[in-house]
Design an enzyme around this catalytic site. Structure first.
Site, PDB file in Angstrom:
ATOM      1  CG  PHE A 163      -0.263   0.450   2.516  1.00 24.78           C
ATOM      2  CD1 PHE A 163      -0.092   1.806   2.791  1.00 24.78           C
ATOM      3  CD2 PHE A 163       0.223  -0.471   3.429  1.00 24.78           C
ATOM      4  CE1 PHE A 163       0.540   2.230   3.960  1.00 24.78           C
ATOM      5  CE2 PHE A 163       0.858  -0.065   4.590  1.00 24.78           C
ATOM      6  CZ  PHE A 163       1.016   1.297   4.858  1.00 24.78           C
ATOM      7  CE  LYS A 187      -3.152  -8.432  -4.349  1.00 22.38           C
ATOM      8  NZ  LYS A 187      -3.472  -7.409  -3.305  1.00 22.38           N
ATOM      9  CD  GLU A 190      -5.323  -6.067   0.514  1.00 28.21           C
ATOM     10  OE1 GLU A 190      -4.508  -6.040  -0.428  1.00 28.21           O
ATOM     11  OE2 GLU A 190      -5.105  -6.649   1.599  1.00 28.21           O
ATOM     12  CB  CYS A 296      10.653  -0.397   2.601  1.00 29.56           C
ATOM     13  SG  CYS A 296      11.345   0.189   1.073  1.00 29.56           S
TER      14      CYS A 296
HETATM   15  P1  NAD Z   1       1.614  -6.573   3.118  1.00 32.56           P
HETATM   16  O1  NAD Z   1       2.612  -7.662   3.205  1.00 32.56           O
HETATM   17  O2  NAD Z   1       0.520  -6.533   4.130  1.00 32.56           O
HETATM   18  O3  NAD Z   1       0.850  -6.630   1.686  1.00 32.56           O
HETATM   19  C1  NAD Z   1       1.572  -6.636   0.468  1.00 32.56           C
HETATM   20  C2  NAD Z   1       0.769  -7.383  -0.585  1.00 32.56           C
HETATM   21  O4  NAD Z   1       0.664  -8.750  -0.202  1.00 32.56           O
HETATM   22  C3  NAD Z   1      -0.648  -6.865  -0.767  1.00 32.56           C
HETATM   23  O5  NAD Z   1      -0.938  -6.842  -2.151  1.00 32.56           O
HETATM   24  C4  NAD Z   1      -1.509  -7.873  -0.016  1.00 32.56           C
HETATM   25  O6  NAD Z   1      -2.771  -8.043  -0.617  1.00 32.56           O
HETATM   26  C5  NAD Z   1      -0.701  -9.153  -0.100  1.00 32.56           C
HETATM   27  N1  NAD Z   1      -0.782  -9.992   1.108  1.00 32.56           N
HETATM   28  C6  NAD Z   1      -0.642  -9.570   2.393  1.00 32.56           C
HETATM   29  N2  NAD Z   1      -0.711 -10.623   3.240  1.00 32.56           N
HETATM   30  C7  NAD Z   1      -0.897 -11.720   2.475  1.00 32.56           C
HETATM   31  C8  NAD Z   1      -1.054 -13.110   2.772  1.00 32.56           C
HETATM   32  N3  NAD Z   1      -1.021 -13.574   4.011  1.00 32.56           N
HETATM   33  N4  NAD Z   1      -1.254 -13.967   1.739  1.00 32.56           N
HETATM   34  C9  NAD Z   1      -1.266 -13.511   0.460  1.00 32.56           C
HETATM   35  N5  NAD Z   1      -1.131 -12.206   0.135  1.00 32.56           N
HETATM   36  C10 NAD Z   1      -0.942 -11.322   1.117  1.00 32.56           C
HETATM   37  O7  NAD Z   1       2.399  -5.202   3.073  1.00 32.56           O
HETATM   38  P2  NAD Z   1       1.804  -3.737   3.171  1.00 32.56           P
HETATM   39  O8  NAD Z   1       1.357  -3.480   4.572  1.00 32.56           O
HETATM   40  O9  NAD Z   1       0.871  -3.481   2.058  1.00 32.56           O
HETATM   41  O10 NAD Z   1       3.122  -2.873   2.869  1.00 32.56           O
HETATM   42  C11 NAD Z   1       4.025  -2.441   3.838  1.00 32.56           C
HETATM   43  C12 NAD Z   1       5.223  -3.353   3.913  1.00 32.56           C
HETATM   44  O11 NAD Z   1       5.901  -3.381   2.661  1.00 32.56           O
HETATM   45  C13 NAD Z   1       6.268  -2.872   4.921  1.00 32.56           C
HETATM   46  O12 NAD Z   1       6.739  -3.993   5.620  1.00 32.56           O
HETATM   47  C14 NAD Z   1       7.362  -2.276   4.054  1.00 32.56           C
HETATM   48  O13 NAD Z   1       8.645  -2.272   4.625  1.00 32.56           O
HETATM   49  C15 NAD Z   1       7.301  -3.189   2.880  1.00 32.56           C
HETATM   50  N6  NAD Z   1       7.921  -2.577   1.723  1.00 32.56           N
HETATM   51  C16 NAD Z   1       9.132  -3.063   1.332  1.00 32.56           C
HETATM   52  C17 NAD Z   1       9.785  -2.476   0.261  1.00 32.56           C
HETATM   53  C18 NAD Z   1      11.116  -2.992  -0.178  1.00 32.56           C
HETATM   54  O14 NAD Z   1      11.555  -2.599  -1.245  1.00 32.56           O
HETATM   55  N7  NAD Z   1      11.777  -3.843   0.566  1.00 32.56           N
HETATM   56  C19 NAD Z   1       9.205  -1.394  -0.413  1.00 32.56           C
HETATM   57  C20 NAD Z   1       7.952  -0.934   0.017  1.00 32.56           C
HETATM   58  C21 NAD Z   1       7.323  -1.543   1.089  1.00 32.56           C
END
Ligand code: NAD
Length: 496
Positions: A163, A187, A190, A296
């Site tokens: 997000f 994808k 959401e 991040c």
């Molecule tokens: P998230 O892991 O909750 O969600 C990311 C994606 O995965 C979404 O599209 C979500 O629908 C899907 N998802 C989440 N849980 C899932 C599950 N159990 N099974 C299947 N799909 C699932 O992450 P977020 O809260 O949207 O984003 C923030 C996180 O992203 C932070 O931890 C941040 O550090 C990380 N991030 C990392 C980078 C990087 O380059 N390393 C860059 C940006 C963000």
């Protein structure tokens, strides 16, 4: 971390339920369930996101597979021209996309405008694809025998995005993937899919990108699992939290897919006593509190180096400036610190602050407030003297909470930072070239900043996190993207 509440989709709603972009057109989802998407600053309902599953994913993957032979056969030069068009279109709509990011995710307009700019930069980097795809050859490895390495697309690739950068992160993947001749299924998160939705509308107008080359499926876990299990998907690019990254990488590997899964972070910012306050105060504040700490690359621990008196002086400079930051709606130009993505996220952060205090940490700046109109606001918060290895020091909280750590010298600061299980980024503020050299040599992080608060590499370089900040070997952007989105074929020939 959700600004969505799960509810059955009623027969008619005040805002439309989003549709999937499949095979060049818009299709209502098969999925019967949808969730609310709200503006975190106001609580206003701005979209309904269908919770798609395997039926919707099947359609998108089928469209991508159908488009693959033609797109693969399209000259790399012509594909690059399609990316030129994409760049022009995104640039023309940059302001509109940034406004959408502010409304959907919450970050300030300036920050959102910069985000869209960084996404466009990835398109610019991918435009070099005709050069980047060039192979290698070696003549005469035996009498009359020549060897040539060519790069071919992997096939149908899917990207699953978080997000916090709803416009930029889809663009880390899309241009490199299609530039290399793959077809693509996105994808998006959401929690804030509107920027992705709008980008698909723009792509639909670009003749040079044929129907089915780029597709979008909305949803959450079910959509992700359907992509991970689908035999028609060849590779998965993921960005999100560390736990999800680990899960995605494992499940993709079990299904024989190539995967890159970029995860969470806990980045430290080391401040030497000789650091220029004009640089470190601005750098630390922007890193810790920009986008309400939801990056991040956010620096969430400031490691104060020196004597107790020097550490206190550094702390006071940070806290005095942080107190002046204005928290509010990201659409208001006076706002420095935007709301969190959701009220649930604010409540989670407040529990983390409570926990740190119950463990004996000292609250030097308390940002807790009523949450503002959308219930998601938390002002800058600074915590000192938390116990060693407590969550506030070692886990990603993803909010405007800065923890302070005190160490006597640079070596202790490096050791403290290297003890982290994460390795996304590390920052040093100093006026000593010797300290900078030692830091960049020893620090266990893939993106290092010296006198810079957010060390985000330009798109011609990889987004190079280490340790638990990535599962997989190849990063997003730069030459890694070319490696990830191509398969190497080595041809050995004799014609004599
Ligand atoms: P998230 O892991 O909750 O969600 C990311 C994606 O995965 C979404 O599209 C979500 O629908 C899907 N998802 C989440 N849980 C899932 C599950 N159990 N099974 C299947 N799909 C699932 O992450 P977020 O809260 O949207 O984003 C923030 C996180 O992203 C932070 O931890 C941040 O550090 C990380 N991030 C990392 C980078 C990087 O380059 N390393 C860059 C940006 C963000």
């Amino acid at each position: 971390m959700s600004n969505t509440t799960i509810a059955e989709r009623p027969p008619s709603t005040a805002v439309p339920t989003l549709e999937n972009f499949v095979g060049g057109g818009w299709r209502a989802a098969h999925a019967q369930r949808a969730i609310d998407d709200r503006n975190p600053a106001t609580g206003e309902l701005i979209g309904r996101v269908p919770l798609c599953g395997s039926a919707d994913v099947d359609d998108a993957v089928a469209a991508a597979r159908a488009a693959l032979p033609g797109w693969r056969a399209t000259s790399p030069v012509v594909r690059a021209r399609a990316l030129f068009r994409l760049r022009e279109v995104l640039e023309a709509h940059r302001e509109e996309l940034a406004q959408l990011v502010t409304r959907d995710m919450g970050k300030t307009f300036d920050d959102a405008f910069a985000e869209v700019g960084r996404g466009i930069e990835s398109v610019e980097a991918a435009i070099a694809m005709p050069h980047l795809l060039k192979g290698e050859n070696l003549e005469g490895v035996a009498r009359g025998v020549d060897v040539e390495l060519v790069r071919q697309p992997v096939g149908v690739v899917a990207a699953i995005t978080p997000f916090n950068f709803p416009a930029m992160i889809p663009l880390w993947f899309l241009p490199f993937a299609i530039g290399a001749g793959n077809t693509f299924v996105l994808k998006p998160s959401e929690q804030d899919p509107l920027a992705s939705q709008r980008m698909m509308e723009l792509i639909a107008e670009i003749e040079e990108i044929p129907a089915g080359v780029v597709n979008l499926v909305h949803g959450a876990h079910d959509a992700v699992n359907a992509l991970l299990d689908h035999p028609g998907v060849d590779a998965i690019s993921f960005v999100g939290s560390a736990a999800t990254a680990r899960y995605i990488h494992r499940r993709a590997a079990e299904n024989g897919k190539r995967a890159q899964a970029l995860g969470g972070a806990k980045n430290s910012m080391v401040i030497m006593p000789d650091a220029d306050p004009r640089l470190f105060v601005r750098g630390v504040l922007g890193s810790a509190f920009g986008a309400a700490g939801q990056r991040c690359l956010a620096g969430s621990v400031a490691v104060l180096v020196g004597s107790e008196r020097e550490q206190d002086a550094t702390r006071d400079a940070i806290v005095t400036a942080a107190r002046e930051l204005r928290t509010g709606d990201g659409a208001d130009p006076a706002t420095d610190v935007c709301p969190l993505v959701s009220p649930a996220s604010r409540e989670r952060l407040e529990r983390e602050i409570e926990q740190a205090l119950s463990e004996g940490a000292e609250l030097v700046l308390d940002g807790r407030r009523d949450g503002g109109p959308g219930g998601a606001e938390l002002a800058p918060t600074v915590i000192d003297r938390a116990p060693e290895d407590s969550r506030v020091l070692r886990e990603e909280l993803f909010g405007p909470v800065l923890a302070l750590v005190r160490v006597p010298d640079l070596q202790a600061a490096i050791e403290w930072s290297n003890h982290s299980r994460y390795g996304n980024s590390a920052i040093l503020f100093t006026s000593s070239g010797e300290a900078a050299r030692e830091f960049r040599y020893q620090i266990e992080a893939g993106m290092v900043g010296v006198n810079i608060g957010v060390a985000a590499p330009v798109a011609w370089f990889p987004f190079a996190g280490w340790k638990s900040s990535i599962d997989g070997d190849l990063h997003a952007n730069g030459r890694d993207a070319v490696e990830f989105y191509t398969r190497k074929k080595v041809v050995t020939e004799r014609w004599s």
